[in-house]
Design a protein around this motif. Structure first.
Motif, PDB file in Angstrom:
ATOM      1  N   THR A 280     -35.453 -37.366 -12.763  1.00 41.60           N
ATOM      2  CA  THR A 280     -34.906 -36.004 -12.070  1.00 41.60           C
ATOM      3  C   THR A 280     -35.368 -35.824 -10.714  1.00 41.60           C
ATOM      4  N   TYR A 281     -36.568 -36.084 -10.588  1.00 43.71           N
ATOM      5  CA  TYR A 281     -37.159 -35.757  -9.160  1.00 43.71           C
ATOM      6  C   TYR A 281     -36.553 -36.614  -8.091  1.00 43.71           C
TER       7      TYR A 281
ATOM      8  N   VAL B  90     -36.136 -26.386  -5.692  1.00 38.93           N
ATOM      9  CA  VAL B  90     -34.690 -25.855  -6.126  1.00 38.93           C
ATOM     10  C   VAL B  90     -34.594 -24.482  -5.951  1.00 38.93           C
TER      11      VAL B  90
ATOM     12  N   THR C  16     -29.091 -34.075 -13.555  1.00 38.67           N
ATOM     13  CA  THR C  16     -29.573 -35.401 -13.825  1.00 38.67           C
ATOM     14  C   THR C  16     -30.195 -35.530 -15.275  1.00 38.67           C
TER      15      THR C  16
ATOM     16  N   ASP D 120     -28.124 -32.245  -8.346  1.00 35.02           N
ATOM     17  CA  ASP D 120     -28.486 -31.094  -8.777  1.00 35.02           C
ATOM     18  C   ASP D 120     -29.405 -31.254 -10.128  1.00 35.02           C
ATOM     19  N   PRO D 121     -30.627 -30.832 -10.277  1.00 39.63           N
ATOM     20  CA  PRO D 121     -31.423 -31.017 -11.482  1.00 39.63           C
ATOM     21  C   PRO D 121     -30.854 -30.976 -12.711  1.00 39.63           C
TER      22      PRO D 121
ATOM     23  N   PHE E 110     -32.957 -35.984  -7.497  1.00 35.87           N
ATOM     24  CA  PHE E 110     -32.634 -34.611  -6.603  1.00 35.87           C
ATOM     25  C   PHE E 110     -33.229 -34.961  -5.260  1.00 35.87           C
ATOM     26  N   LYS E 111     -34.531 -35.388  -5.221  1.00 38.75           N
ATOM     27  CA  LYS E 111     -34.861 -35.627  -3.828  1.00 38.75           C
ATOM     28  C   LYS E 111     -33.887 -36.666  -2.861  1.00 38.75           C
TER      29      LYS E 111
ATOM     30  N   MET F  24     -40.485 -30.507  -7.162  1.00 43.38           N
ATOM     31  CA  MET F  24     -39.094 -30.325  -6.530  1.00 43.38           C
ATOM     32  C   MET F  24     -38.997 -28.711  -6.080  1.00 43.38           C
TER      33      MET F  24
END
Lengths: 237, 292
Positions: free
Chosen positions: B53-54, B126, B67, B63-64, B57-58, B124
Protein backbone atom coordinates in the motif's frame (compact mmCIF):
# COMPACT_ATOMS: atom_id res chain seq x y z
CA UNK A 1 -15.87 -53.78 -13.86
CA UNK A 2 -13.42 -53.74 -10.97
CA UNK A 3 -10.44 -56.07 -11.12
CA UNK A 4 -8.10 -56.36 -8.19
CA UNK A 5 -5.26 -58.58 -9.36
CA UNK A 6 -2.83 -60.18 -6.93
CA UNK A 7 -2.15 -57.11 -4.84
CA UNK A 8 0.45 -57.04 -2.10
CA UNK A 9 -0.09 -54.21 0.36
CA UNK A 10 1.42 -53.27 3.69
CA UNK A 11 2.31 -50.58 6.14
CA UNK A 12 6.08 -50.16 6.20
CA UNK A 13 7.67 -53.53 6.98
CA UNK A 14 4.30 -55.06 7.91
CA UNK A 15 2.64 -56.74 4.96
CA UNK A 16 -1.14 -57.08 5.24
CA UNK A 17 -2.40 -58.34 1.87
CA UNK A 18 -0.63 -61.22 0.10
CA UNK A 19 -1.59 -61.51 -3.54
CA UNK A 20 -5.27 -60.76 -3.08
CA UNK A 21 -7.47 -60.89 -6.18
CA UNK A 22 -11.07 -59.76 -6.18
CA UNK A 23 -13.34 -59.14 -9.15
CA UNK A 24 -16.64 -57.29 -9.31
CA UNK A 25 -18.86 -57.41 -12.40
CA UNK A 26 -21.29 -54.71 -13.46
CA UNK A 27 -24.53 -54.91 -11.47
CA UNK A 28 -23.30 -57.35 -8.82
CA UNK A 29 -23.28 -57.26 -5.06
CA UNK A 30 -19.98 -58.81 -4.00
CA UNK A 31 -19.09 -59.19 -0.37
CA UNK A 32 -15.84 -59.79 1.40
CA UNK A 33 -15.96 -61.39 4.82
CA UNK A 34 -13.23 -62.22 7.26
CA UNK A 35 -12.12 -61.81 10.85
CA UNK A 36 -10.78 -58.58 12.31
CA UNK A 37 -7.26 -57.88 11.13
CA UNK A 38 -7.62 -59.99 7.99
CA UNK A 39 -7.02 -56.96 5.78
CA UNK A 40 -10.56 -56.07 4.67
CA UNK A 41 -10.22 -52.35 5.34
CA UNK A 42 -6.75 -52.40 3.79
CA UNK A 43 -8.32 -53.82 0.63
CA UNK A 44 -10.83 -50.94 0.44
CA UNK A 45 -8.18 -48.32 1.22
CA UNK A 46 -5.99 -49.69 -1.56
CA UNK A 47 -8.81 -49.63 -4.10
CA UNK A 48 -9.51 -45.95 -3.40
CA UNK A 49 -5.84 -45.01 -3.39
CA UNK A 50 -5.26 -44.21 0.29
CA UNK A 51 -2.75 -47.07 0.29
CA UNK A 52 -0.59 -48.26 -2.60
CA UNK A 53 0.32 -51.78 -3.66
CA UNK A 54 3.95 -52.56 -2.97
CA UNK A 55 6.35 -51.61 -5.71
CA UNK A 56 7.41 -53.04 -8.07
CA UNK A 57 5.32 -56.22 -8.30
CA UNK A 58 2.47 -55.29 -5.99
CA UNK A 59 -0.25 -56.28 -8.44
CA UNK A 60 -2.72 -54.07 -10.27
CA UNK A 61 -6.20 -52.63 -9.90
CA UNK A 62 -8.31 -51.69 -12.90
CA UNK A 63 -11.75 -50.13 -13.10
CA UNK A 64 -13.53 -50.33 -16.46
CA UNK A 65 -10.17 -51.04 -18.05
CA UNK A 66 -8.39 -48.12 -16.47
CA UNK A 67 -5.47 -48.55 -14.03
CA UNK A 68 -6.33 -47.16 -10.61
CA UNK A 69 -3.29 -48.11 -8.59
CA UNK A 70 -1.25 -45.08 -9.58
CA UNK A 71 -4.00 -42.46 -9.33
CA UNK A 72 -4.59 -40.15 -6.36
CA UNK A 73 -7.78 -40.78 -4.32
CA UNK A 74 -9.48 -37.69 -5.72
CA UNK A 75 -8.86 -38.95 -9.25
CA UNK A 76 -10.08 -42.45 -8.43
CA UNK A 77 -13.43 -41.26 -7.07
CA UNK A 78 -13.95 -39.19 -10.21
CA UNK A 79 -14.02 -42.44 -12.20
CA UNK A 80 -17.36 -43.24 -10.54
CA UNK A 81 -16.40 -44.95 -7.29
CA UNK A 82 -17.83 -43.86 -3.94
CA UNK A 83 -16.99 -45.10 -0.46
CA UNK A 84 -18.78 -45.57 2.83
CA UNK A 85 -15.74 -45.93 5.08
CA UNK A 86 -15.45 -47.85 8.30
CA UNK A 87 -17.05 -45.82 11.08
CA UNK A 88 -18.96 -43.61 8.57
CA UNK A 89 -16.47 -40.72 8.92
CA UNK A 90 -18.99 -37.99 8.27
CA UNK A 91 -17.65 -34.43 8.58
CA UNK A 92 -18.60 -33.83 12.23
CA UNK A 93 -18.70 -30.02 12.27
CA UNK A 94 -20.62 -29.71 9.01
CA UNK A 95 -24.39 -29.83 8.72
CA UNK A 96 -26.08 -32.93 7.33
CA UNK A 97 -26.93 -30.97 4.19
CA UNK A 98 -23.35 -29.76 3.73
CA UNK A 99 -22.10 -33.33 4.19
CA UNK A 100 -24.43 -34.42 1.39
CA UNK A 101 -23.34 -31.50 -0.80
CA UNK A 102 -19.72 -32.58 -0.31
CA UNK A 103 -20.70 -35.94 -1.78
CA UNK A 104 -21.71 -34.31 -5.07
CA UNK A 105 -18.42 -32.53 -5.77
CA UNK A 106 -17.28 -34.86 -8.53
CA UNK A 107 -18.07 -33.52 -12.01
CA UNK A 108 -20.38 -36.42 -12.94
CA UNK A 109 -22.64 -35.63 -9.95
CA UNK A 110 -22.55 -31.85 -9.81
CA UNK A 111 -25.19 -31.12 -12.42
CA UNK A 112 -27.64 -33.63 -10.95
CA UNK A 113 -27.22 -32.50 -7.36
CA UNK A 114 -30.76 -31.29 -6.64
CA UNK A 115 -32.31 -34.41 -8.12
CA UNK A 116 -29.97 -36.80 -6.32
CA UNK A 117 -30.54 -34.95 -3.06
CA UNK A 118 -34.30 -35.50 -3.41
CA UNK A 119 -33.66 -39.21 -4.02
CA UNK A 120 -31.40 -39.50 -0.98
CA UNK A 121 -33.98 -37.75 1.19
CA UNK A 122 -36.64 -40.13 -0.13
CA UNK A 123 -34.41 -43.06 0.82
CA UNK A 124 -33.55 -41.62 4.25
CA UNK A 125 -36.32 -39.25 5.40
CA UNK A 126 -34.50 -38.91 8.72
CA UNK A 127 -31.68 -37.04 6.99
CA UNK A 128 -34.11 -34.45 5.66
CA UNK A 129 -35.49 -33.88 9.17
CA UNK A 130 -31.97 -33.27 10.43
CA UNK A 131 -30.62 -31.42 7.38
CA UNK A 132 -29.52 -28.35 9.35
CA UNK A 133 -27.93 -30.17 12.29
CA UNK A 134 -24.19 -30.67 12.64
CA UNK A 135 -23.34 -34.29 11.81
CA UNK A 136 -21.72 -34.81 15.21
CA UNK A 137 -25.17 -34.61 16.84
CA UNK A 138 -26.42 -37.65 14.89
CA UNK A 139 -26.79 -41.13 16.36
CA UNK A 140 -24.60 -43.97 15.09
CA UNK A 141 -27.33 -45.25 12.77
CA UNK A 142 -28.02 -41.80 11.39
CA UNK A 143 -24.32 -41.25 10.74
CA UNK A 144 -24.22 -44.47 8.79
CA UNK A 145 -27.25 -43.32 6.76
CA UNK A 146 -25.52 -40.01 6.15
CA UNK A 147 -22.36 -41.75 4.99
CA UNK A 148 -24.40 -43.87 2.56
CA UNK A 149 -26.35 -40.81 1.42
CA UNK A 150 -23.14 -38.85 0.91
CA UNK A 151 -21.71 -41.67 -1.20
CA UNK A 152 -24.90 -41.84 -3.28
CA UNK A 153 -24.67 -38.09 -3.94
CA UNK A 154 -21.64 -38.88 -6.11
CA UNK A 155 -23.89 -40.85 -8.51
CA UNK A 156 -21.39 -43.71 -8.34
CA UNK A 157 -21.24 -46.68 -10.67
CA UNK A 158 -19.52 -48.68 -7.94
CA UNK A 159 -20.22 -48.29 -4.23
CA UNK A 160 -17.71 -49.59 -1.67
CA UNK A 161 -19.02 -50.16 1.84
CA UNK A 162 -16.72 -50.96 4.76
CA UNK A 163 -18.72 -52.56 7.61
CA UNK A 164 -21.75 -50.29 7.35
CA UNK A 165 -23.49 -52.19 10.18
CA UNK A 166 -20.63 -51.98 12.69
CA UNK A 167 -21.96 -51.09 16.13
CA UNK A 168 -25.59 -50.79 15.05
CA UNK A 169 -28.53 -52.50 16.73
CA UNK A 170 -29.98 -55.52 14.87
CA UNK A 171 -33.06 -53.75 13.49
CA UNK A 172 -30.83 -51.03 12.01
CA UNK A 173 -28.47 -53.64 10.54
CA UNK A 174 -31.41 -55.16 8.74
CA UNK A 175 -32.59 -51.76 7.49
CA UNK A 176 -29.12 -50.84 6.19
CA UNK A 177 -28.77 -54.17 4.38
CA UNK A 178 -32.20 -53.73 2.83
CA UNK A 179 -31.17 -50.26 1.68
CA UNK A 180 -28.02 -51.65 0.07
CA UNK A 181 -30.11 -54.21 -1.79
CA UNK A 182 -32.39 -51.45 -3.08
CA UNK A 183 -29.41 -49.35 -4.12
CA UNK A 184 -28.10 -52.31 -6.10
CA UNK A 185 -31.50 -52.76 -7.77
CA UNK A 186 -31.14 -49.24 -9.11
CA UNK A 187 -28.11 -50.38 -11.06
CA UNK A 188 -25.28 -49.46 -8.69
CA UNK A 189 -22.65 -52.16 -8.34
CA UNK A 190 -21.73 -52.91 -4.73
CA UNK A 191 -18.60 -54.20 -3.03
CA UNK A 192 -19.54 -54.86 0.57
CA UNK A 193 -17.36 -55.67 3.54
CA UNK A 194 -19.58 -57.05 6.24
CA UNK A 195 -19.25 -59.19 9.32
CA UNK A 196 -22.97 -59.90 9.58
CA UNK A 197 -22.76 -62.76 7.06
CA UNK A 198 -26.25 -63.78 8.01
CA UNK A 199 -27.53 -60.63 6.30
CA UNK A 200 -24.84 -60.00 3.73
CA UNK A 201 -24.29 -63.39 2.09
CA UNK A 202 -27.87 -64.11 0.98
CA UNK A 203 -28.00 -60.86 -0.99
CA UNK A 204 -24.51 -61.22 -2.48
CA UNK A 205 -24.10 -62.56 -5.97
CA UNK A 206 -20.62 -63.64 -5.01
CA UNK A 207 -18.47 -63.47 -1.92
CA UNK A 208 -14.87 -63.84 -0.86
CA UNK A 209 -13.47 -64.99 2.46
CA UNK A 210 -10.33 -63.09 3.43
CA UNK A 211 -8.15 -64.54 6.20
CA UNK A 212 -4.63 -63.52 7.23
CA UNK A 213 -4.34 -61.35 4.15
CA UNK A 214 -5.22 -64.08 1.67
CA UNK A 215 -8.43 -65.08 -0.12
CA UNK A 216 -9.21 -68.55 1.21
CA UNK A 217 -12.64 -69.14 -0.29
CA UNK A 218 -14.85 -67.66 -2.95
CA UNK A 219 -18.20 -68.49 -4.47
CA UNK A 220 -21.85 -67.45 -4.76
CA UNK A 221 -23.10 -65.85 -1.53
CA UNK A 222 -25.81 -68.40 -0.83
CA UNK A 223 -23.35 -71.23 -1.40
CA UNK A 224 -20.76 -69.80 0.99
CA UNK A 225 -23.46 -69.52 3.63
CA UNK A 226 -23.73 -73.33 3.53
CA UNK A 227 -19.97 -73.85 3.56
CA UNK A 228 -18.88 -75.69 6.74
CA UNK A 229 -15.85 -73.39 7.29
CA UNK A 230 -17.98 -70.26 6.99
CA UNK A 231 -20.67 -71.68 9.25
CA UNK A 232 -18.17 -72.57 11.98
CA UNK A 233 -16.07 -69.41 11.75
CA UNK A 234 -18.65 -66.72 11.03
CA UNK A 235 -21.99 -68.03 12.20
CA UNK A 236 -20.71 -69.96 15.19
CA UNK A 237 -22.69 -73.02 14.22
CA UNK B 1 -17.39 14.11 33.05
CA UNK B 2 -13.96 14.56 31.56
CA UNK B 3 -12.89 11.30 33.10
CA UNK B 4 -15.90 9.56 31.65
CA UNK B 5 -15.14 10.96 28.21
CA UNK B 6 -11.53 9.85 28.54
CA UNK B 7 -12.71 6.39 29.48
CA UNK B 8 -15.10 6.29 26.53
CA UNK B 9 -12.36 7.46 24.19
CA UNK B 10 -10.05 4.75 25.52
CA UNK B 11 -12.60 2.00 24.94
CA UNK B 12 -13.32 3.39 21.49
CA UNK B 13 -9.62 3.46 20.59
CA UNK B 14 -9.33 -0.11 21.80
CA UNK B 15 -12.29 -1.24 19.72
CA UNK B 16 -10.97 0.48 16.60
CA UNK B 17 -7.57 -1.14 17.04
CA UNK B 18 -9.22 -4.46 17.96
CA UNK B 19 -11.08 -4.64 14.66
CA UNK B 20 -7.79 -4.35 12.80
CA UNK B 21 -6.22 -6.95 15.10
CA UNK B 22 -9.05 -9.31 14.23
CA UNK B 23 -8.33 -8.78 10.53
CA UNK B 24 -4.63 -9.31 11.11
CA UNK B 25 -5.22 -12.51 13.08
CA UNK B 26 -7.95 -14.24 11.10
CA UNK B 27 -5.50 -15.66 8.56
CA UNK B 28 -3.37 -17.21 11.29
CA UNK B 29 -6.46 -18.86 12.74
CA UNK B 30 -7.64 -20.09 9.34
CA UNK B 31 -4.29 -21.60 8.37
CA UNK B 32 -3.82 -23.25 11.75
CA UNK B 33 -7.37 -24.58 11.78
CA UNK B 34 -7.18 -26.09 8.30
CA UNK B 35 -3.58 -27.16 7.77
CA UNK B 36 -2.31 -27.34 11.36
CA UNK B 37 0.50 -24.94 10.45
CA UNK B 38 1.55 -22.27 12.95
CA UNK B 39 2.81 -19.60 10.62
CA UNK B 40 5.79 -17.86 12.23
CA UNK B 41 6.04 -15.57 9.18
CA UNK B 42 2.55 -14.23 9.81
CA UNK B 43 3.59 -10.72 10.84
CA UNK B 44 5.84 -10.47 7.79
CA UNK B 45 2.73 -10.83 5.64
CA UNK B 46 1.32 -7.81 7.50
CA UNK B 47 4.55 -5.98 6.70
CA UNK B 48 4.42 -6.92 3.01
CA UNK B 49 0.79 -5.79 2.75
CA UNK B 50 1.67 -2.50 4.44
CA UNK B 51 4.56 -1.88 2.06
CA UNK B 52 2.40 -2.76 -0.95
CA UNK B 53 0.00 0.00 0.00
CA UNK B 54 2.76 2.43 0.93
CA UNK B 55 4.70 2.07 -2.32
CA UNK B 56 1.67 2.04 -4.59
CA UNK B 57 0.54 5.27 -2.93
CA UNK B 58 3.98 6.85 -2.79
CA UNK B 59 5.34 5.91 -6.20
CA UNK B 60 2.22 5.65 -8.31
CA UNK B 61 -0.24 7.80 -6.42
CA UNK B 62 -2.75 5.00 -6.11
CA UNK B 63 -5.53 5.80 -3.65
CA UNK B 64 -4.88 3.71 -0.48
CA UNK B 65 -8.34 2.20 -0.63
CA UNK B 66 -7.69 0.99 -4.17
CA UNK B 67 -4.48 -0.70 -3.05
CA UNK B 68 -6.45 -3.14 -0.90
CA UNK B 69 -7.52 -5.48 -3.71
CA UNK B 70 -3.97 -5.34 -5.13
CA UNK B 71 -2.57 -6.26 -1.74
CA UNK B 72 -5.08 -9.10 -1.52
CA UNK B 73 -4.18 -10.54 -4.92
CA UNK B 74 -0.39 -10.22 -4.49
CA UNK B 75 -0.39 -11.80 -1.04
CA UNK B 76 -2.80 -14.51 -2.16
CA UNK B 77 -0.37 -15.47 -4.90
CA UNK B 78 2.57 -15.43 -2.52
CA UNK B 79 0.73 -17.51 0.07
CA UNK B 80 -0.49 -20.01 -2.51
CA UNK B 81 3.01 -20.52 -3.88
CA UNK B 82 4.64 -20.79 -0.45
CA UNK B 83 2.22 -23.53 0.55
CA UNK B 84 2.27 -25.30 -2.79
CA UNK B 85 6.03 -25.27 -3.30
CA UNK B 86 7.34 -25.37 0.25
CA UNK B 87 4.86 -26.06 3.04
CA UNK B 88 3.07 -28.94 1.30
CA UNK B 89 6.32 -30.83 1.77
CA UNK B 90 5.89 -30.59 5.53
CA UNK B 91 2.41 -32.20 5.53
CA UNK B 92 2.23 -34.95 8.11
CA UNK B 93 5.43 -33.77 9.80
CA UNK B 94 5.37 -32.57 13.42
CA UNK B 95 4.25 -29.00 14.17
CA UNK B 96 7.84 -28.01 14.88
CA UNK B 97 8.85 -28.61 11.25
CA UNK B 98 6.35 -26.14 9.79
CA UNK B 99 7.18 -23.72 12.57
CA UNK B 100 10.86 -23.84 11.65
CA UNK B 101 10.17 -23.55 7.93
CA UNK B 102 7.91 -20.52 8.40
CA UNK B 103 10.42 -18.99 10.81
CA UNK B 104 12.99 -19.33 8.05
CA UNK B 105 10.58 -17.66 5.64
CA UNK B 106 10.13 -14.76 8.05
CA UNK B 107 13.91 -14.23 8.21
CA UNK B 108 14.13 -14.20 4.42
CA UNK B 109 11.27 -11.73 4.13
CA UNK B 110 12.54 -9.34 6.81
CA UNK B 111 16.09 -9.29 5.53
CA UNK B 112 15.04 -8.89 1.91
CA UNK B 113 12.83 -5.98 2.94
CA UNK B 114 15.67 -4.40 4.92
CA UNK B 115 17.96 -4.78 1.95
CA UNK B 116 15.67 -3.27 -0.67
CA UNK B 117 13.68 -0.79 1.40
CA UNK B 118 16.13 0.01 4.29
CA UNK B 119 15.11 0.16 7.94
CA UNK B 120 13.51 3.62 7.64
CA UNK B 121 10.10 4.29 9.13
CA UNK B 122 7.76 5.48 6.41
CA UNK B 123 4.37 7.10 6.87
CA UNK B 124 1.77 7.81 4.23
CA UNK B 125 0.25 11.27 4.16
CA UNK B 126 -3.27 10.87 2.84
CA UNK B 127 -5.16 14.18 3.01
CA UNK B 128 -8.64 12.78 3.51
CA UNK B 129 -7.45 10.43 6.25
CA UNK B 130 -6.41 13.36 8.43
CA UNK B 131 -10.00 14.19 9.16
CA UNK B 132 -11.96 12.90 12.12
CA UNK B 133 -15.58 12.25 12.96
CA UNK B 134 -16.84 13.74 16.22
CA UNK B 135 -19.44 11.88 18.22
CA UNK B 136 -20.27 14.02 21.25
CA UNK B 137 -17.00 14.28 23.16
CA UNK B 138 -15.46 11.34 21.28
CA UNK B 139 -13.03 11.68 18.40
CA UNK B 140 -12.98 9.02 15.69
CA UNK B 141 -10.06 9.43 13.26
CA UNK B 142 -11.28 8.64 9.77
CA UNK B 143 -8.24 6.50 8.94
CA UNK B 144 -8.86 4.24 11.93
CA UNK B 145 -12.60 4.10 11.35
CA UNK B 146 -12.04 3.06 7.74
CA UNK B 147 -9.51 0.41 8.75
CA UNK B 148 -11.89 -0.89 11.44
CA UNK B 149 -14.88 -1.17 9.12
CA UNK B 150 -12.97 -2.78 6.27
CA UNK B 151 -11.10 -5.11 8.64
CA UNK B 152 -14.26 -6.46 10.24
CA UNK B 153 -16.05 -6.65 6.89
CA UNK B 154 -13.17 -8.78 5.63
CA UNK B 155 -13.40 -11.14 8.61
CA UNK B 156 -17.14 -11.41 7.98
CA UNK B 157 -16.54 -12.04 4.30
CA UNK B 158 -14.08 -14.81 5.03
CA UNK B 159 -16.52 -16.41 7.46
CA UNK B 160 -19.26 -16.19 4.83
CA UNK B 161 -17.00 -17.80 2.24
CA UNK B 162 -16.20 -20.67 4.58
CA UNK B 163 -19.80 -21.29 5.60
CA UNK B 164 -21.75 -20.66 2.42
CA UNK B 165 -19.68 -21.46 -0.65
CA UNK B 166 -18.52 -24.63 -2.31
CA UNK B 167 -14.89 -23.63 -1.79
CA UNK B 168 -15.66 -23.02 1.88
CA UNK B 169 -17.18 -26.47 2.24
CA UNK B 170 -14.10 -27.99 0.61
CA UNK B 171 -11.86 -26.13 3.04
CA UNK B 172 -13.89 -27.08 6.11
CA UNK B 173 -14.15 -30.71 5.03
CA UNK B 174 -10.39 -30.88 4.48
CA UNK B 175 -9.81 -29.33 7.90
CA UNK B 176 -12.00 -31.96 9.57
CA UNK B 177 -10.85 -35.08 7.71
CA UNK B 178 -8.54 -34.58 4.74
CA UNK B 179 -8.54 -38.24 3.75
CA UNK B 180 -12.32 -38.30 3.55
CA UNK B 181 -12.28 -34.98 1.69
CA UNK B 182 -9.97 -36.50 -0.91
CA UNK B 183 -12.48 -39.35 -1.29
CA UNK B 184 -15.07 -36.69 -2.17
CA UNK B 185 -12.86 -35.61 -5.06
CA UNK B 186 -11.02 -32.80 -3.27
CA UNK B 187 -7.29 -32.39 -3.83
CA UNK B 188 -6.08 -31.58 -0.30
CA UNK B 189 -2.83 -30.03 -1.53
CA UNK B 190 -4.82 -27.57 -3.62
CA UNK B 191 -7.07 -26.77 -0.66
CA UNK B 192 -4.06 -26.21 1.62
CA UNK B 193 -2.54 -23.87 -0.97
CA UNK B 194 -5.78 -21.90 -1.40
CA UNK B 195 -6.16 -21.73 2.38
CA UNK B 196 -2.67 -20.35 2.86
CA UNK B 197 -3.37 -17.98 -0.02
CA UNK B 198 -6.56 -16.71 1.63
CA UNK B 199 -4.85 -16.46 5.00
CA UNK B 200 -1.95 -14.50 3.51
CA UNK B 201 -4.29 -12.28 1.46
CA UNK B 202 -6.44 -11.25 4.43
CA UNK B 203 -3.30 -10.67 6.48
CA UNK B 204 -1.81 -8.55 3.72
CA UNK B 205 -4.95 -6.44 3.55
CA UNK B 206 -4.78 -6.02 7.32
CA UNK B 207 -1.24 -4.74 6.78
CA UNK B 208 -2.52 -2.28 4.20
CA UNK B 209 -5.09 -1.07 6.72
CA UNK B 210 -2.39 -0.64 9.37
CA UNK B 211 -0.44 1.51 6.90
CA UNK B 212 -3.37 3.96 6.87
CA UNK B 213 -2.42 5.24 10.32
CA UNK B 214 0.95 3.82 11.45
CA UNK B 215 4.46 4.00 10.03
CA UNK B 216 5.68 1.11 7.90
CA UNK B 217 9.07 -0.57 8.37
CA UNK B 218 10.62 -4.00 7.66
CA UNK B 219 10.78 -5.07 11.32
CA UNK B 220 7.14 -4.31 12.09
CA UNK B 221 6.14 -7.94 11.50
CA UNK B 222 7.27 -9.56 14.73
CA UNK B 223 4.90 -7.61 16.95
CA UNK B 224 2.02 -8.52 14.65
CA UNK B 225 2.96 -12.19 14.80
CA UNK B 226 2.77 -11.96 18.59
CA UNK B 227 -0.44 -9.91 18.57
CA UNK B 228 -2.10 -12.23 16.08
CA UNK B 229 -1.06 -15.26 18.08
CA UNK B 230 -2.51 -13.70 21.27
CA UNK B 231 -5.73 -12.78 19.49
CA UNK B 232 -6.16 -16.29 18.10
CA UNK B 233 -5.56 -17.90 21.50
CA UNK B 234 -7.89 -15.38 23.18
CA UNK B 235 -10.64 -16.14 20.70
CA UNK B 236 -10.04 -19.89 20.67
CA UNK B 237 -7.57 -21.74 18.43
CA UNK B 238 -9.08 -22.58 15.05
CA UNK B 239 -12.44 -20.91 15.81
CA UNK B 240 -12.71 -18.18 13.18
CA UNK B 241 -15.33 -15.83 14.72
CA UNK B 242 -13.28 -15.91 17.92
CA UNK B 243 -10.74 -13.51 16.40
CA UNK B 244 -13.28 -10.69 16.67
CA UNK B 245 -13.63 -11.17 20.45
CA UNK B 246 -9.92 -11.80 20.82
CA UNK B 247 -9.13 -8.67 18.80
CA UNK B 248 -11.45 -6.51 20.88
CA UNK B 249 -10.10 -7.94 24.12
CA UNK B 250 -6.49 -7.25 23.17
CA UNK B 251 -7.27 -3.84 21.66
CA UNK B 252 -9.19 -2.62 24.70
CA UNK B 253 -6.69 -4.04 27.19
CA UNK B 254 -3.85 -2.27 25.37
CA UNK B 255 -5.75 1.03 25.16
CA UNK B 256 -6.56 0.87 28.89
CA UNK B 257 -2.94 0.23 29.73
CA UNK B 258 -1.81 3.11 27.55
CA UNK B 259 -4.28 5.53 29.12
CA UNK B 260 -4.10 4.52 32.74
CA UNK B 261 -0.75 2.81 33.24
CA UNK B 262 1.90 3.64 30.72
CA UNK B 263 2.24 3.78 26.97
CA UNK B 264 4.69 1.33 25.46
CA UNK B 265 3.50 -1.70 27.38
CA UNK B 266 1.42 -3.12 24.53
CA UNK B 267 3.58 -6.23 24.10
CA UNK B 268 3.52 -6.91 27.81
CA UNK B 269 -0.28 -6.67 27.78
CA UNK B 270 -0.47 -9.18 24.95
CA UNK B 271 1.70 -11.66 26.83
CA UNK B 272 -0.16 -11.12 30.09
CA UNK B 273 -3.53 -11.79 28.44
CA UNK B 274 -2.03 -14.82 26.73
CA UNK B 275 -0.89 -16.13 30.11
CA UNK B 276 -4.28 -15.52 31.74
CA UNK B 277 -6.25 -17.18 28.98
CA UNK B 278 -3.99 -20.23 28.74
CA UNK B 279 -4.04 -20.57 32.51
CA UNK B 280 -7.78 -20.17 33.05
CA UNK B 281 -9.67 -20.51 29.74
CA UNK B 282 -7.57 -22.57 27.33
CA UNK B 283 -10.43 -22.87 24.83
CA UNK B 284 -10.64 -19.09 24.47
CA UNK B 285 -13.07 -16.44 25.67
CA UNK B 286 -16.00 -18.13 23.96
CA UNK B 287 -14.85 -21.61 24.95
CA UNK B 288 -15.07 -22.82 21.37
CA UNK B 289 -11.41 -23.26 20.52
CA UNK B 290 -9.35 -26.38 20.19
CA UNK B 291 -7.42 -27.55 23.25
CA UNK B 292 -4.57 -29.96 22.75
Amino acid sequence: MLEVEAIHVGYGPLQVLWGVSVGVKEGEVVSVIGPNGAGKTTLIKTIVGLLRPRAPDGGRITFRGRRLDRLAPEEIVRQGIAVVPEGARVFPEMSVLDNLRMGALVPRARGRRAQTLAEVFALFPRLEERAGQPARTLSGGERQMLAVGRALMACPALLLLDEPSLGLQPTLVKAIMETIRRINERGITVLLIEQNVHFSLPMSHRAYVLEHGRIVLEGPGAELLRDPHVRVSYLGI
Amino acid sequence: MDQLAAFGQTVLNGLLQGGVYAAAAVGLSLIFGVSGILNAAHGELVMLGAFTTYWLFKLHGVDPLLTLPISFVLLFGLGYLLQFLVLNRTLGAPLLVSLLVTFGMSLVMVNTALRVWSADYRMMAVPYFDRSVYVGPLIVPLSRLTAFVIGLAMVGGLYWLLQRTELGRMIRATAQDWEMASLMGVNPRFVYAVTFGLGAATTGVAGSLVAFYTPVEPNMGLTYTLFAFSVVVLGGMGYIPGVVWGGFALGIAQAMTETYVEAGLSLLVAFFLLYLILRFMPAGIMGKGRVE
